[in-house]
Design an enzyme around this catalytic site. Structure first.
Site, mmCIF file in Angstrom:
data_model
loop_
_atom_site.group_PDB
_atom_site.id
_atom_site.type_symbol
_atom_site.label_atom_id
_atom_site.label_comp_id
_atom_site.label_asym_id
_atom_site.label_seq_id
_atom_site.Cartn_x
_atom_site.Cartn_y
_atom_site.Cartn_z
ATOM 1 N N HIS A 199 0.821 -1.230 0.000
ATOM 2 C CA HIS A 199 0.000 0.000 0.000
ATOM 3 C C HIS A 199 0.842 1.263 0.000
ATOM 4 C CE1 HIS A 199 -4.053 -1.756 0.554
ATOM 5 N NE2 HIS A 199 -3.312 -2.799 0.877
ATOM 6 N N ASP A 206 3.697 9.339 -0.782
ATOM 7 C CA ASP A 206 2.541 8.560 -0.386
ATOM 8 C C ASP A 206 2.314 7.470 -1.413
ATOM 9 O OD1 ASP A 206 0.373 7.948 1.269
ATOM 10 O OD2 ASP A 206 -0.166 10.067 1.468
#
Ligand code: G6P
Length: 455
Positions: free
Chosen positions: A156, A363
């Site tokens: 992720h 991110d």
């Protein structure tokens, strides 16, 4: 049909709706799991002498099985290797990386304990989907215990180039562990390419197209960007906008524009730079004084990791400094909260905002950016300011993209957003909205599970 088994370090409580502290993973998957699924992971509890035997809970036909960690496991596996070595490393923050051999040992031990607890629950034809950096060695541990079925892994968070990864002493072990999966998924093409390059360099295995060819196994690597339940979030936002809570927010703004940011209090999110950007907006563009309020929600997270404590103190100081410098007796420019806010309330806050500021230094994806877009009223949408280093920037290029290391760029983008015509806001939002409604959580899950099924 084969049963799906999901494994992740955090397991959401059955039928949880989540808050901003939960992180994107739990939220995206929660809407997908079907009756019959088994979801396994950590209970979130640290106990004196964990039995290693899972506890069970049921919710809408899904079985949740969790085990506790001992305090030594928690220190070495969770605080140590996962969140003091891997997390900073994979977010390009070598200066924050702390490595200790005993932490890596603890990381392997906990992955072994996970495999021990999971094995008795498995059927031969199960498809196992493992999530995130805490559990990279799990496939290897399951294979050693005799499981031969399909296992997939999804990361992720970002993956880094070989020149960054090589700083981690057990880089080679991790790459070999990733090559024990049948499918390995990443958020973006860049992460995927970096993984293939690292696999080639660190393991000596051959790479053919998007596959790593190991001794007797082919590992398929895919890029599968995670999304949200866009229609669902849009509905929640529209409903939330009419609640007393959002009315209170509007009353407190007395017509001022709201700029909003919401995330876990984490150094990857670029909070000090963003605060500095806001301060520069106020010093360079004084015409916005008294016409803007910034709301920063930074939910406290990983409070046992030293770097997070340092960051929290820094933000307390910066917030005090900005408000001390710019406040007037009837205007406090920055509102700063470190509590968790429920998703339904957040959705309404996003819809009420004129600017969404999503400026992480790095991110994997960043689902707040997608939620902000989905929450807007298409007739009068807010403007998304997005870091070029969030995975979401690959899909959301019609946002105002900024380099988050440059506070002046953040200030200028805020100024542009505040001056932007309604026509331009609508045009940009329409394009962003299509992207967010196209790549949904359901699509993300289907793409991954199809790839695993085909393995
Ligand atoms: C990120 C990670 C998740 C993690 C979440 C919350 O989104 O990718 O794996 O669960 O942060 O962090 P925590 O340490 O509280 O699990």
């Amino acid at each position: 049909m084969a049963r799906l088994v999901i494994v992740s370090n955090r397991v959401p409580p059955p039928r949880a709706t989540g808050g901003v502290s939960a992180g994107g993973l739990a939220v995206a998957l929660q809407s997908f799991v079907e009756p019959g699924t088994l979801w396994f992971g950590w209970s979130g509890r640290v106990t004196e002498k964990p039995s290693g035997k899972p506890g069970f809970a049921d919710g809408q036909g899904v079985t949740y099985a969790t085990i506790d960690l001992s305090s030594e496991d928690y220190d070495r596996f969770y605080v140590g290797f996962a969140n003091s070595s891997l997390w900073p490393l994979l977010h390009f923050r070598l200066g924050l990386m702390r490595y200790r051999r005993e932490d890596f040992e603890g990381y392997l031990v906990v992955n072994g304990n996970f495999a021990d607890a999971l094995m008795p629950m498995l059927r031969d034809d199960d498809m196992i989907w493992v999530h995130d950096y805490h559990l990279i060695p799990l496939a290897l541990a399951l294979r050693e215990r005799g499981f031969n079925g399909r296992i997939g892994f999804f990361l992720h968070i970002p993956f880094v180039p070989a020149s960054v990864l090589e700083a981690l002493p057990p880089a080679r072990d991790l790459l070999r562990a990733l090559c024990a999966y049948d499918v390995v998924g990443f958020q973006t093409h860049t992460h995927l390419e970096d993984f293939l390059d690292c696999a080639r360099r660190f393991t000596g295995f051959a790479v053919e197209g998007q596959e790593v060819v190991t001794n007797g196994r082919r590992v398929r690597a895919i890029a599968d960007p995670i999304g949200i339940d866009a229609a669902g979030f849009a509905r929640v936002a529209a409903r939330s906008a009419g609640t007393a809570y959002i009315q209170r927010v509007r009353d407190s703004l007395i017509g001022r524009a709201l700029a909003i940011s919401a995330e876990r209090l984490d150094y990857s999110k670029g909070l000090p730079n963003r605060f500095e950007g806001f301060a520069r907006l106020l010093s360079r563009f004084p015409q916005h004084h008294r016409h803007i309020s910034m709301l920063q929600i930074a939910a406290r997270s990983r409070e046992d990791v030293a770097e997070y404590q340092v960051l929290r103190r820094e933000l307390d100081r910066l917030a005090g400094d900005i408000n001390g410098r710019f406040s007037q007796f009837d205007w406090v420019p920055l509102r700063y909260m470190t509590q968790t806010v429920a998703r339904t309330k957040l959705a309404g806050l996003f819809r009420a905002a004129r600017i969404g500021l999503v400026t992480p230094l790095r991110d994997g994806m960043n689902l707040v950016a997608k939620e902000f877009v989905a929450a807007q009223d298409p007739a009068d949408p807010g403007v998304l300011i997005l870091s070029q280093f969030a995975g979401a920037a690959e899909e959301l290029s019609d946002a105002l993209l900024v380099n988050p290391y440059d506070p002046d760029a953040i200030a200028e983008a805020m100024h542009v957003a505040l001056e932007m015509s309604i026509d331009e806001r609508r045009e940009r939002h329409a394009v962003l909205r299509r992207a967010v409604f196209d790549v949904t959580a359901a699509r993300y899950c289907n793409v991954f599970v199809d790839a695993l099924r085909g393995a």
